[in-house]
Design an enzyme around this catalytic site. Structure first.
Site, mmCIF file in Angstrom:
data_model
loop_
_atom_site.group_PDB
_atom_site.id
_atom_site.type_symbol
_atom_site.label_atom_id
_atom_site.label_comp_id
_atom_site.label_asym_id
_atom_site.label_seq_id
_atom_site.Cartn_x
_atom_site.Cartn_y
_atom_site.Cartn_z
ATOM 1 N N GLY A 43 0.798 -1.219 0.000
ATOM 2 C CA GLY A 43 0.000 0.000 0.000
ATOM 3 C C GLY A 43 0.830 1.269 0.000
ATOM 4 O O GLY A 43 1.986 1.270 0.413
ATOM 5 N N ASP A 155 3.475 -5.926 13.671
ATOM 6 C CA ASP A 155 4.488 -5.060 13.044
ATOM 7 C C ASP A 155 4.718 -3.814 13.904
ATOM 8 O O ASP A 155 4.733 -2.694 13.406
ATOM 9 C CB ASP A 155 4.025 -4.663 11.642
ATOM 10 C CG ASP A 155 5.160 -4.129 10.774
ATOM 11 O OD1 ASP A 155 6.332 -4.439 11.064
ATOM 12 O OD2 ASP A 155 4.873 -3.403 9.802
#
Length: 262
Positions: A43, A155
């Site tokens: 993205g 993450d």
């Protein structure tokens, strides 16, 4: 060897296919681009002005080079779905998902601040033990909220922690996953990963005050001078000692270490 041969072609393909919006361009004839915020594995995010609501927002685009693979579309859609239902002041909320001839997009709140990585490197900010523990606790409280909903971020890194208004925000949920069935080994592994990532951030912050006096590489346990309570919490976060069973217990240990540092 094959990866090395084909990698330049993949990069060229991405460069030619992935549409980048310059400053002033409009996405879906509504969101005027102020600047590009960053790109990830699937993205690209833009800071935009919503011309209808007259407010800034973040628009994330699924890269066109990734749209042909169902895996990346599922990840992109899942990120939107998680952000649209999570209600937490330190997590940007997603408000709409749409499609144009240039691909798939979703809109989310813009966090006005700087990420922890920028803050450390651009301002040369140094965190003493108490300050490092305070920031880690702030991040951990957001993670604890996720875990109560059985959502694991996956993450948690300094570029994905935003500092704004004296608080830490957690962004980029592209690798996040929610579990609904009975806890299994994958969920346990993701819990341990989030705990490890919190420990990694704490260790990074503690190293901002470290001055190397020798060329010899030493483990952090020898390079850093920490209180016993902080060292114990850090070792459990990193899995060197028995890991915490939950982020809630980790927060309790971090708070005790912070109180001891007062």
């Amino acid at each position: 060897m094959l990866y090395q041969v084909f990698r330049p072609f993949r990069l060229l393909h991405r460069y030619l296919v992935d549409k980048k919006y310059p400053k002033g361009a409009y996405i879906a004839e509504r969101y005027r681009v102020i600047r590009k915020l960053g790109s990830g594995s699937y993205g690209t995010t833009y800071l935009c002005v919503d011309s209808i609501q007259q407010k800034t927002c973040t628009v994330k685009q699924l890269r066109r080079s990734r749209q042909g693979r169902k895996k990346y579309f599922r990840m992109f859609q899942q990120e939107y779905e998680l952000l649209s239902k999570l209600k937490h002041p330190s997590i940007p909320a997603a408000s709409s998902f749409f499609h144009t001839e240039n691909g798939y997009f979703f809109v989310m709140d813009f966090v006005s601040g700087e990420n922890l990585e920028q803050h450390i490197f651009e301002t040369k900010k140094q965190y003493n033990e108490k300050e490092a523990l305070a920031v880690t606790i702030d991040i951990a409280q957001v993670v604890d909220h996720l875990h109560t909903h059985r959502i694991y971020h996956g993450d948690i890194r300094i570029p994905n922690v935003m500092l704004a208004g004296g608080h830490a925000y957690l962004i980029d949920f592209g690798l996040a996953k929610q579990f609904r069935s009975t806890r299994n080994s994958e969920e346990q592994s993701r819990l341990e990963q989030d705990l490890f990532d919190l420990g990694d951030i704490l260790l990074y912050l503690l190293y901002t005050t470290f001055e190397k006096t020798t060329k010899k590489a030493l483990p952090w346990t020898e390079e850093l001078t920490l209180s016993p309570a902080c060292k114990h919490a850090l070792e459990r976060l990193l899995g060197i000692k028995e890991p915490f069973p939950s982020v809630f217990e980790a927060i309790d240990s971090l708070r005790k270490a912070k109180e001891a540092a007062d």
